[in-house]
Design a protein around this motif. Structure first.
Motif, mmCIF file in Angstrom:
data_model
loop_
_atom_site.group_PDB
_atom_site.id
_atom_site.type_symbol
_atom_site.label_atom_id
_atom_site.label_comp_id
_atom_site.label_asym_id
_atom_site.label_seq_id
_atom_site.Cartn_x
_atom_site.Cartn_y
_atom_site.Cartn_z
ATOM 1 N N LEU A 1 0.831 -1.199 0.000
ATOM 2 C CA LEU A 1 0.000 0.000 0.000
ATOM 3 C C LEU A 1 0.868 1.252 0.000
ATOM 4 O O LEU A 1 0.589 2.221 -0.714
ATOM 5 C CB LEU A 1 -0.922 0.019 1.219
ATOM 6 N N ARG A 2 1.926 1.223 0.785
ATOM 7 C CA ARG A 2 2.824 2.384 0.845
ATOM 8 C C ARG A 2 3.536 2.615 -0.478
ATOM 9 O O ARG A 2 3.691 3.758 -0.919
ATOM 10 C CB ARG A 2 3.852 2.193 1.964
ATOM 11 N N VAL A 3 3.942 1.547 -1.135
ATOM 12 C CA VAL A 3 4.649 1.730 -2.401
ATOM 13 C C VAL A 3 3.674 2.142 -3.502
ATOM 14 O O VAL A 3 4.030 2.916 -4.402
ATOM 15 C CB VAL A 3 5.450 0.472 -2.798
ATOM 16 N N LEU A 4 2.426 1.673 -3.438
ATOM 17 C CA LEU A 4 1.426 2.115 -4.412
ATOM 18 C C LEU A 4 1.137 3.598 -4.241
ATOM 19 O O LEU A 4 0.958 4.327 -5.225
ATOM 20 C CB LEU A 4 0.138 1.304 -4.270
ATOM 21 N N ASP A 5 1.088 4.051 -2.992
ATOM 22 C CA ASP A 5 0.926 5.479 -2.728
ATOM 23 C C ASP A 5 2.122 6.256 -3.279
ATOM 24 O O ASP A 5 1.957 7.330 -3.870
ATOM 25 C CB ASP A 5 0.809 5.732 -1.229
ATOM 26 N N TYR A 6 3.304 5.707 -3.072
ATOM 27 C CA TYR A 6 4.525 6.349 -3.569
ATOM 28 C C TYR A 6 4.462 6.502 -5.090
ATOM 29 O O TYR A 6 4.778 7.565 -5.634
ATOM 30 C CB TYR A 6 5.743 5.520 -3.158
ATOM 31 N N ILE A 7 4.046 5.457 -5.773
ATOM 32 C CA ILE A 7 3.951 5.501 -7.233
ATOM 33 C C ILE A 7 2.925 6.541 -7.673
ATOM 34 O O ILE A 7 3.192 7.356 -8.570
ATOM 35 C CB ILE A 7 3.596 4.111 -7.798
ATOM 36 N N SER A 8 1.764 6.543 -7.031
ATOM 37 C CA SER A 8 0.713 7.494 -7.398
ATOM 38 C C SER A 8 1.159 8.931 -7.187
ATOM 39 O O SER A 8 0.806 9.820 -7.968
ATOM 40 C CB SER A 8 -0.553 7.226 -6.570
ATOM 41 N N GLU A 9 1.941 9.171 -6.142
ATOM 42 C CA GLU A 9 2.399 10.527 -5.843
ATOM 43 C C GLU A 9 3.539 10.980 -6.746
ATOM 44 O O GLU A 9 3.844 12.177 -6.804
ATOM 45 C CB GLU A 9 2.857 10.607 -4.379
ATOM 46 N N HIS A 10 4.173 10.044 -7.459
ATOM 47 C CA HIS A 10 5.363 10.389 -8.248
ATOM 48 C C HIS A 10 5.220 10.057 -9.737
ATOM 49 O O HIS A 10 6.225 9.899 -10.435
ATOM 50 C CB HIS A 10 6.595 9.664 -7.684
ATOM 51 N N LEU A 11 3.987 9.982 -10.233
ATOM 52 C CA LEU A 11 3.803 9.636 -11.642
ATOM 53 C C LEU A 11 4.428 10.660 -12.585
ATOM 54 O O LEU A 11 4.722 10.343 -13.736
ATOM 55 C CB LEU A 11 2.301 9.494 -11.956
ATOM 56 N N HIS A 12 4.644 11.875 -12.117
ATOM 57 C CA HIS A 12 5.237 12.905 -12.965
ATOM 58 C C HIS A 12 6.744 12.998 -12.772
ATOM 59 O O HIS A 12 7.359 14.026 -13.075
ATOM 60 C CB HIS A 12 4.578 14.255 -12.692
ATOM 61 N N ALA B 1 11.978 3.733 -4.442
ATOM 62 C CA ALA B 1 10.779 3.283 -3.739
ATOM 63 C C ALA B 1 11.161 2.398 -2.550
ATOM 64 O O ALA B 1 10.569 2.500 -1.465
ATOM 65 C CB ALA B 1 9.869 2.518 -4.690
ATOM 66 N N ALA B 2 12.146 1.519 -2.751
ATOM 67 C CA ALA B 2 12.603 0.648 -1.665
ATOM 68 C C ALA B 2 13.213 1.465 -0.530
ATOM 69 O O ALA B 2 12.995 1.173 0.654
ATOM 70 C CB ALA B 2 13.624 -0.355 -2.205
ATOM 71 N N LYS B 3 13.948 2.496 -0.904
ATOM 72 C CA LYS B 3 14.540 3.383 0.100
ATOM 73 C C LYS B 3 13.446 4.071 0.901
ATOM 74 O O LYS B 3 13.566 4.246 2.120
ATOM 75 C CB LYS B 3 15.434 4.407 -0.590
ATOM 76 N N HIS B 4 12.378 4.454 0.237
ATOM 77 C CA HIS B 4 11.240 5.097 0.905
ATOM 78 C C HIS B 4 10.622 4.165 1.940
ATOM 79 O O HIS B 4 10.167 4.615 3.002
ATOM 80 C CB HIS B 4 10.198 5.492 -0.148
ATOM 81 N N SER C 1 15.072 -3.547 1.025
ATOM 82 C CA SER C 1 15.960 -3.708 -0.120
ATOM 83 C C SER C 1 15.163 -3.744 -1.426
ATOM 84 O O SER C 1 13.992 -4.129 -1.446
ATOM 85 C CB SER C 1 16.773 -4.994 0.009
ATOM 86 N N SER C 2 15.821 -3.381 -2.513
ATOM 87 C CA SER C 2 15.173 -3.404 -3.827
ATOM 88 C C SER C 2 14.773 -4.821 -4.217
ATOM 89 O O SER C 2 13.702 -5.037 -4.798
ATOM 90 C CB SER C 2 16.116 -2.823 -4.886
ATOM 91 N N ALA C 3 15.636 -5.785 -3.906
ATOM 92 C CA ALA C 3 15.354 -7.173 -4.256
ATOM 93 C C ALA C 3 14.113 -7.686 -3.529
ATOM 94 O O ALA C 3 13.260 -8.363 -4.121
ATOM 95 C CB ALA C 3 16.556 -8.054 -3.922
ATOM 96 N N TYR C 4 14.004 -7.343 -2.237
ATOM 97 C CA TYR C 4 12.837 -7.786 -1.469
ATOM 98 C C TYR C 4 11.567 -7.125 -1.991
ATOM 99 O O TYR C 4 10.520 -7.785 -2.143
ATOM 100 C CB TYR C 4 13.031 -7.462 0.010
#
Length: 254
Positions: free
Chosen positions: A141-152, A160-163, A167-170
């Protein structure tokens, strides 16, 4: 294009949308409410029109009271659209009451407009949670929010993983397991969903949309758009754009 240029272009495009405002069609008004229900704040900002701009009726001879009356109408409509899309009536009506009371306490036009912007963005954020809360884990849910907030912006999985402080792999494994698609595929799909809406309901050109959504090039934008939509942006625009949204680009093709 560096991040400053991207931000400047996005700001310029949104500002131009505000300055060139004309009376919106019924279809565009529906697109505004649907963007709120979809939790897409960026599209909400594109489709939103200032209260009491051209095309609004006069509900009071007093300008400030007229503005507040239109605020109340807007709050009522948004609440009902959100209820229809899954928000509980209690939450929708409570939120409406809170913002109507906030508008009632405003003493200037600017304060009412600011409260209206805050209200539509708050409904949008809550609708995004409503649509996803019963499907995904808190991390997704948090990463989906991150994506929605950064589409531009350019959305990278490592950022996103850092946010999320993982880790990126996980994140890559978790994202694929819960959504059924790779992180980059999901990002591209969401960008194309926004692009298709902009092609239908805004005056932006293909190039402006490509730049606004931070695709690496216009040719890559066309390639990804065709992958998800089965046609090029220009073909999509000719087929689905509403007749009252005609750009200089479209006119030059006639």
């Amino acid at each position: 294009m560096n991040s400053y240029s991207q931000q400047y272009l996005a700001t310029h495009l949104f500002s131009r949308r505000e300055e060139d405002f004309e009376y919106a069609s019924f279809d565009r008004e529906i697109a505004f409410y649907e963007s709120i229900c979809a939790g897409n704040i960026e599209l909400v900002r594109v489709y939103a029109t200032p209260l009491c701009s051209e095309g609004y009726g006069i509900l009071s001879k007093d300008p400030l009271r007229n503005l507040k009356y239109h605020f109340t109408v807007s709050a009522a409509l948004i609440a009902r659209f959100c209820i229809k899309s899954g928000m509980t009536p209690e939450e929708a009506y409570s939120l409406s009451d809170i913002y109507i009371m906030k508008a009632d306490e405003c003493r200037t036009d600017e304060e009412v407009h600011a409260a209206h912007t805050e209200m539509i963005e708050e409904y949008s954020r809550r609708m995004r949670l409503v649509r996803n809360s019963n499907i995904y884990s808190k991390q997704i849910l948090r990463v989906l929010d991150y994506i929605s907030e950064h589409l531009h912006t350019r959305i990278m999985i490592n950022e996103a993983a850092k946010h999320l402080n993982i880790s990126s792999a996980y994140l890559s494994r978790l994202f694929k397991a819960e959504t059924g698609m790779a992180f980059s595929d999901y990002v591209n799909r969401k960008k194309i969903e926004e692009a298709s809406s902009l092609l239908r309901f805004s005056e932006y050109t293909d190039l402006e949309i490509s730049t606004l959504l931070c695709f690496s090039s216009q040719s890559y934008f066309i390639k990804i758009f065709k992958k998800y939509m089965g046609m090029t942006p220009r073909e999509y625009k000719k087929r689905y754009r509403l007749p009252d949204f005609v750009t200089d680009e479209a006119a030059s093709e006639e």
